[in-house]
Write a protein that holds these residues in place. Structure first.
Motif: not given
Length: 363
Positions: A169-172, A179-185, A251-254
């Protein structure tokens, strides 16, 4: 030598030159093997053609840089989506006619050049293969230059795999920022990530590419956006790629916050306290109503309409919030047993407001 003989000799010379040139191309697999490529690669720098901001067919550039082993190879290139959702794939085979095709991978719809890696397996050892990058969007399909490589006799396949990504989810989120957020391996291969975002599900904008190494642990990914439109829904997703391929997150949104409707501050003149022969503390209430506001008190021993005798305290910041707060100011050097009139004043970018008039008498 007559005229007809000269013409025949000239034709023979031209034919010989053409045949020699054709043989040089087909006997050197490091040279291009397509006749009319849509996009030509600079063989020394692999730079793409100039990028424009007008939507259209993508740009595809095949790179000659390959990493072959006995049965695998890493191919790459670059593509510019040119404003429409674009996918890429490689066509390859043991002859210039190619004949095989990789799975397509999505690189979004921006206007920046994006690498196009792919990892082929199941190849034959000591075999020459030809390959070509292709890219497609709603405006059409384009092909890069064709090149060739040769598999080795005994090198082992490369360790690692495509990265894993999770869009969070986006924050701030504010009126114009997020602020866009995510996780990468990374999955044991040098990996980079970027976000796509836009006001529709076609996205269209990209953040900068960020390297996250070649480990096996999850790495937090983020990107700060500025200059957004208030009260607007933005769609985004996290992408990552390494030499094994490109992966797209969900795909998500804010939605950005609505721009507050600014108005003049609200004020109220209140009571007086701490009266003495020469001092008094005057009180009031101020609400900035969402705009940066300053307040002060006006006072006089005559009339507040008499500008000649009107005095003012120093201006003090009331902030830019939307809550009513209590304020107070000490008045000094007053005259004993004298009546004074006072009122609270506040001002922001939308206007100046004066509170009601009150009075007190010093001791």
């Amino acid at each position: 030598m007559n005229k007809n003989t000269s013409i025949v000799i000239g034709i023979i010379v031209v034919a010989v030159v053409v045949l020699i040139g054709w043989g040089m191309v087909n006997n050197n697999p490091s040279l291009p093997v397509t006749d009319n490529p849509v996009v030509v690669t600079d063989q020394t720098s692999d730079q793409t053609l100039p990028i424009t901001s007008q939507s259209g067919v993508p740009v595809a550039v095949t790179s000659q840089k390959v990493i072959p082993t006995g049965t695998t190879v890493v191919l790459t290139g670059s593509a510019v989506p040119n404003g429409a959702l674009t996918s890429y794939w490689f066509e390859y085979g043991p002859s210039p006619s190619l004949g095989r095709k990789t799975n397509s991978q999505i690189i979004g719809s921006g206007f920046v050049s994006i690498p196009t890696p792919i990892y082929l397996v199941g190849l034959a050892k000591n075999t020459t293969y030809y390959f070509q990058l292709k890219a497609q969007n709603r405006f059409g399909t384009v092909a890069g230059q064709s090149y060739a490589f040769q598999t080795t006799a005994g090198l082992s396949p490369i360790v690692g795999g495509v990265p894993k990504v999770v869009t969070s989810s986006a924050s701030n989120v504010s009126t114009v920022n997020a602020r866009l957020n995510g996780k990468v391996t990374p999955n044991q291969a040098p990996t980079q990530y970027w976000f796509e975002y836009g006001q529709t599900t076609d996205l269209g904008r990209t953040t900068a590419f960020v390297s996250v190494g070649d480990g096996s642990a999850v790495v937090l990914a983020s990107a700060s956006l500025t200059g957004l439109n208030p009260a607007t829904t933005y769609y985004f997703r996290l992408n990552a790629q390494n030499q094994f391929g490109t992966v797209n997150g969900d795909l998500t949104n804010f939605k950005t916050i609505s721009q507050p409707i600014l108005k003049a501050p609200s004020v109220s003149t209140r009571n007086v306290s701490a009266l003495s022969t020469s001092t008094a503390t005057v009180h009031g209430l101020v609400n900035p109503n969402g705009a940066t506001t300053k307040y002060w008190f006006e006072y006089s021993d005559n009339s507040l309409s008499d500008t000649a005798s009107l005095k003012t305290t120093s201006q003090i910041s009331a902030g830019s919030g939307s809550n009513t707060t209590s304020v107070q100011v000490d008045l000094r050097s007053l005259v004993s047993k004298n009546t004074y009139y006072y009122r609270l004043v506040a001002q922001n970018s939308t206007g100046l407001v004066r509170g009601e008039t009150a009075s007190f008498k010093t001791k």
